[in-house]
Design an enzyme around this catalytic site. Structure first.
Site, PDB file in Angstrom:
ATOM      1  N   HIS A  59      43.137  45.367  22.799  1.00  0.00           N
ATOM      2  CA  HIS A  59      43.540  46.404  23.738  1.00  0.00           C
ATOM      3  C   HIS A  59      44.409  47.460  23.058  1.00  0.00           C
ATOM      4  O   HIS A  59      45.145  47.167  22.122  1.00  0.00           O
ATOM      5  CB  HIS A  59      44.330  45.806  24.896  1.00  0.00           C
ATOM      6  CG  HIS A  59      43.546  44.816  25.703  1.00  0.00           C
ATOM      7  ND1 HIS A  59      44.035  44.256  26.869  1.00  0.00           N
ATOM      8  CD2 HIS A  59      42.305  44.298  25.542  1.00  0.00           C
ATOM      9  CE1 HIS A  59      43.139  43.429  27.375  1.00  0.00           C
ATOM     10  NE2 HIS A  59      42.091  43.427  26.571  1.00  0.00           N
TER      11      HIS A  59
ATOM     12  N   GLU B 143      36.065  37.214  34.624  1.00  0.00           N
ATOM     13  CA  GLU B 143      36.357  38.445  33.886  1.00  0.00           C
ATOM     14  C   GLU B 143      35.222  38.792  32.925  1.00  0.00           C
ATOM     15  O   GLU B 143      34.680  37.912  32.250  1.00  0.00           O
ATOM     16  CB  GLU B 143      37.664  38.300  33.111  1.00  0.00           C
ATOM     17  CG  GLU B 143      38.080  39.575  32.409  1.00  0.00           C
ATOM     18  CD  GLU B 143      39.489  39.512  31.850  1.00  0.00           C
ATOM     19  OE1 GLU B 143      39.805  40.327  30.974  1.00  0.00           O
ATOM     20  OE2 GLU B 143      40.284  38.651  32.296  1.00  0.00           O
TER      21      GLU B 143
ATOM     22  N   GLU C  73      46.740  46.198  31.089  1.00  0.00           N
ATOM     23  CA  GLU C  73      47.070  45.144  30.128  1.00  0.00           C
ATOM     24  C   GLU C  73      47.244  45.762  28.735  1.00  0.00           C
ATOM     25  O   GLU C  73      46.910  45.161  27.728  1.00  0.00           O
ATOM     26  CB  GLU C  73      45.965  44.097  30.062  1.00  0.00           C
ATOM     27  CG  GLU C  73      45.746  43.317  31.322  1.00  0.00           C
ATOM     28  CD  GLU C  73      44.617  42.318  31.164  1.00  0.00           C
ATOM     29  OE1 GLU C  73      44.760  41.196  31.660  1.00  0.00           O
ATOM     30  OE2 GLU C  73      43.594  42.656  30.534  1.00  0.00           O
TER      31      GLU C  73
ATOM     32  N   TYR D 223      45.108  31.592  28.848  1.00  0.00           N
ATOM     33  CA  TYR D 223      44.005  31.866  27.923  1.00  0.00           C
ATOM     34  C   TYR D 223      43.401  30.582  27.349  1.00  0.00           C
ATOM     35  O   TYR D 223      42.245  30.576  26.909  1.00  0.00           O
ATOM     36  CB  TYR D 223      44.498  32.713  26.744  1.00  0.00           C
ATOM     37  CG  TYR D 223      44.910  34.111  27.103  1.00  0.00           C
ATOM     38  CD1 TYR D 223      44.183  34.889  28.001  1.00  0.00           C
ATOM     39  CD2 TYR D 223      46.039  34.687  26.516  1.00  0.00           C
ATOM     40  CE1 TYR D 223      44.560  36.180  28.316  1.00  0.00           C
ATOM     41  CE2 TYR D 223      46.425  35.977  26.818  1.00  0.00           C
ATOM     42  CZ  TYR D 223      45.684  36.721  27.717  1.00  0.00           C
ATOM     43  OH  TYR D 223      46.068  37.992  28.016  1.00  0.00           O
TER      44      TYR D 223
ATOM     45  N   HIS E  63      46.674  35.444  36.738  1.00  0.00           N
ATOM     46  CA  HIS E  63      45.782  35.270  35.594  1.00  0.00           C
ATOM     47  C   HIS E  63      45.955  33.857  35.051  1.00  0.00           C
ATOM     48  O   HIS E  63      47.068  33.420  34.764  1.00  0.00           O
ATOM     49  CB  HIS E  63      46.108  36.299  34.510  1.00  0.00           C
ATOM     50  CG  HIS E  63      44.998  36.519  33.527  1.00  0.00           C
ATOM     51  ND1 HIS E  63      44.430  35.497  32.786  1.00  0.00           N
ATOM     52  CD2 HIS E  63      44.344  37.654  33.146  1.00  0.00           C
ATOM     53  CE1 HIS E  63      43.482  35.986  32.011  1.00  0.00           C
ATOM     54  NE2 HIS E  63      43.393  37.297  32.220  1.00  0.00           N
TER      55      HIS E  63
ATOM     56  N   HIS F 208      36.940  45.264  27.263  1.00  0.00           N
ATOM     57  CA  HIS F 208      35.945  44.223  26.992  1.00  0.00           C
ATOM     58  C   HIS F 208      34.521  44.752  27.108  1.00  0.00           C
ATOM     59  O   HIS F 208      33.679  44.473  26.236  1.00  0.00           O
ATOM     60  CB  HIS F 208      36.129  43.050  27.960  1.00  0.00           C
ATOM     61  CG  HIS F 208      37.415  42.316  27.764  1.00  0.00           C
ATOM     62  ND1 HIS F 208      37.814  41.280  28.587  1.00  0.00           N
ATOM     63  CD2 HIS F 208      38.412  42.461  26.845  1.00  0.00           C
ATOM     64  CE1 HIS F 208      38.983  40.822  28.189  1.00  0.00           C
ATOM     65  NE2 HIS F 208      39.370  41.530  27.141  1.00  0.00           N
TER      66      HIS F 208
ATOM     67  N   ASP G 277      36.925  44.455  32.793  1.00  0.00           N
ATOM     68  CA  ASP G 277      37.901  44.909  31.803  1.00  0.00           C
ATOM     69  C   ASP G 277      37.265  46.022  30.976  1.00  0.00           C
ATOM     70  O   ASP G 277      36.233  45.819  30.333  1.00  0.00           O
ATOM     71  CB  ASP G 277      38.305  43.733  30.905  1.00  0.00           C
ATOM     72  CG  ASP G 277      39.433  44.081  29.949  1.00  0.00           C
ATOM     73  OD1 ASP G 277      39.259  45.025  29.151  1.00  0.00           O
ATOM     74  OD2 ASP G 277      40.477  43.415  29.989  1.00  0.00           O
TER      75      ASP G 277
ATOM     76  N   ARG H 121      49.578  30.235  27.041  1.00  0.00           N
ATOM     77  CA  ARG H 121      49.008  29.277  26.090  1.00  0.00           C
ATOM     78  C   ARG H 121      48.836  27.893  26.713  1.00  0.00           C
ATOM     79  O   ARG H 121      48.395  26.956  26.054  1.00  0.00           O
ATOM     80  CB  ARG H 121      49.882  29.191  24.835  1.00  0.00           C
ATOM     81  CG  ARG H 121      49.960  30.507  24.075  1.00  0.00           C
ATOM     82  CD  ARG H 121      48.588  30.970  23.628  1.00  0.00           C
ATOM     83  NE  ARG H 121      48.588  32.341  23.144  1.00  0.00           N
ATOM     84  CZ  ARG H 121      47.493  33.054  22.915  1.00  0.00           C
ATOM     85  NH1 ARG H 121      46.307  32.527  23.157  1.00  0.00           N
ATOM     86  NH2 ARG H 121      47.573  34.280  22.469  1.00  0.00           N
TER      87      ARG H 121
ATOM     88  N   ASP I 194      37.600  42.818  21.111  1.00  0.00           N
ATOM     89  CA  ASP I 194      38.624  42.645  22.146  1.00  0.00           C
ATOM     90  C   ASP I 194      40.051  42.827  21.626  1.00  0.00           C
ATOM     91  O   ASP I 194      40.806  41.863  21.498  1.00  0.00           O
ATOM     92  CB  ASP I 194      38.471  41.265  22.809  1.00  0.00           C
ATOM     93  CG  ASP I 194      39.532  41.019  23.889  1.00  0.00           C
ATOM     94  OD1 ASP I 194      40.170  41.988  24.327  1.00  0.00           O
ATOM     95  OD2 ASP I 194      39.719  39.850  24.279  1.00  0.00           O
TER      96      ASP I 194
ATOM     97  N   HIS J 105      40.637  45.744  34.989  1.00  0.00           N
ATOM     98  CA  HIS J 105      41.637  45.765  33.934  1.00  0.00           C
ATOM     99  C   HIS J 105      41.421  47.056  33.168  1.00  0.00           C
ATOM    100  O   HIS J 105      40.376  47.228  32.524  1.00  0.00           O
ATOM    101  CB  HIS J 105      41.458  44.582  32.982  1.00  0.00           C
ATOM    102  CG  HIS J 105      42.016  43.300  33.499  1.00  0.00           C
ATOM    103  ND1 HIS J 105      41.653  42.066  32.978  1.00  0.00           N
ATOM    104  CD2 HIS J 105      42.915  43.030  34.482  1.00  0.00           C
ATOM    105  CE1 HIS J 105      42.303  41.123  33.613  1.00  0.00           C
ATOM    106  NE2 HIS J 105      43.081  41.687  34.534  1.00  0.00           N
TER     107      HIS J 105
END
Length: 282
Positions: free
Chosen positions: A227, A143, A257, A71, A68, A180, A177, A38, A225, A212
Site C-alpha cells: 500500500h 476481501e 489503510e 492476517y 478486520h 489489491h 481493496d 498477528r 500488495d 479499502h
C-alpha cells in the site's frame, strides 16, 4: 448521499477511544483489528466501554465500522491445526461483534499452499458454513486480494466460487481493496467501468459492502500488495477520486489503510471529503 469515510485505528484503549479518535480526524467510520493482527487471544469486552461508544457513535453519526480479522488466519490451509485456529478465531470474533450489532467483519480468504485453488475454496466455505448463524447481524466480507503466491481471491471468480458454496450467503459480502485489485491486474486506472462491469457480472455489485482505498507502490499486475499513501503511488489521485465518485459505488463506506499516522489520515480524509461530488450533504 453522505460519504462514509474512515481509516484503520488501533484498538488499544477500547471502542470509545477509537470513536473519539475517528471524530477528531474527521472520520465518521473506522476499521480496527479484532485482536493482534498477528493472532492472539482477544481482550475481554468491557460492557461500559461498549455502551459509551454506542452512545457517542449515535451522537457523532459514526456508523458501519469494519472489524478486520488477523492476517495470520488461513481458512484455506491444508493443516488441520491452522484451519482450526482460523475457525475458532473467526467464530469468537463474530460472537463478540454481536455486541456492536449491524456492522462488518472482513477477512483475507487465505492461501491454498499447494493444494490447488479449488481445494482451498472448498475449505474456506466449509469454515464459513460452520461459523455463520441465521440470527447474526454482522455481515462477513471476503476481501479482494492481489493474488501473490498461492493466495485465493486475486480473481473475482474465486470469490464467487466461495460465495456459491456458502449456505447463509445473505450474511456475506465483499470488500474491494483498490491496491489489491490494481496489483492483481484489474485496470481500475483507465478502465474502471469495465472492471466494475466484470465485478457485477461475476459477483454482483449488490454484494460490494466496503472499499479499502489505498494507492499502490507497485505497477498493475505485479501481484505484490504494498500500500501507498493516496496520490503517491501507481494508481494516483485522479483514479482514486473516480472510484470515490463512481455512481455505482455511491453509499459504500470507504476505509483507508495507507501507511500513515493520524495527521496523515486526517489529511487524506479531508481530501476525500473535498473531492466527493456534492459534498457531505449529498
Amino acid at each position: 448521499m453522505k460519504l462514509r469515510v474512515g481509516c484503520h485505528l488501533s484498538s488499544a484503549g477500547g471502542f470509545l477511544k477509537m470513536g473519539k479518535t475517528a471524530a477528531s480526524i474527521g472520520a465518521n467510520t473506522f476499521q480496527f483489528f479484532t485482536r493482534n493482527p498477528r493472532g492472539s487471544r482477544a481482550k475481554a469486552l468491557d460492557p461500559e466501554d461498549i455502551r459509551a461508544f454506542l452512545e457517542f457513535a449515535e451522537e457523532q453519526d459514526i456508523r458501519q465500522i469494519l472489524a478486520h480479522a488477523p492476517y495470520t488466519l488461513n481458512a484455506a490451509s491444508g493443516d488441520a491445526h491452522v484451519r482450526e485456529f482460523a475457525r475458532e478465531t473467526m467464530a469468537d470474533d463474530l460472537r463478540r461483534m454481536e455486541f456492536l450489532p449491524g456492522n462488518l467483519y472482513n477477512f483475507h480468504p487465505g492461501s491454498h499452499v499447494g493444494q490447488g485453488t479449488e481445494e482451498g475454496i472448498k475449505k474456506i466455505a466449509e469454515i464459513l458454513n460452520e461459523i455463520l448463524r441465521p440470527e447474526q447481524t454482522t455481515r462477513v466480507l471476503l476481501e479482494t486480494m492481489a493474488g501473490k503466491g498461492t493466495e485465493i481471491g486475486g480473481r473475482f471468480e474465486e470469490l464467487r466460487a466461495i460465495l456459491d458454496r456458502v449456505e447463509l450467503v445473505e450474511h456475506m459480502g465483499v470488500c474491494l481493496d483498490t491496491c489489491h485489485v490494481h496489483d492483481g491486474g484489474y485496470d481500475i486506472v483507465s478502465d474502471l467501468d469495465g472492471v466494475l462491469e466484470e465485478f457485477d457480472a461475476v459477483i454482483g455489485l449488490d454484494r460490494l459492502k466496503a472499499i479499502h482505498m489505498n494507492d499502490s507502490k507497485n505497477p498493475p499486475g505485479s501481484h505484490k500488495d504494498r500500500h501507498e499513501k493516496l496520490g503517491e503511488g501507481t494508481i494516483g489521485k485522479e483514479a482514486l477520486v473516480r472510484i470515490l465518485n463512481h455512481p455505482r459505488l455511491r453509499g459504500i463506506p470507504v476505509y483507508l489503510e495507507t501507511p500513515n499516522e493520524l495527521p496523515g489520515y486526517a489529511g487524506e480524509i479531508a481530501f476525500l471529503k473535498q473531492a466527493f461530488q456534492g459534498g457531505e450533504d449529498h
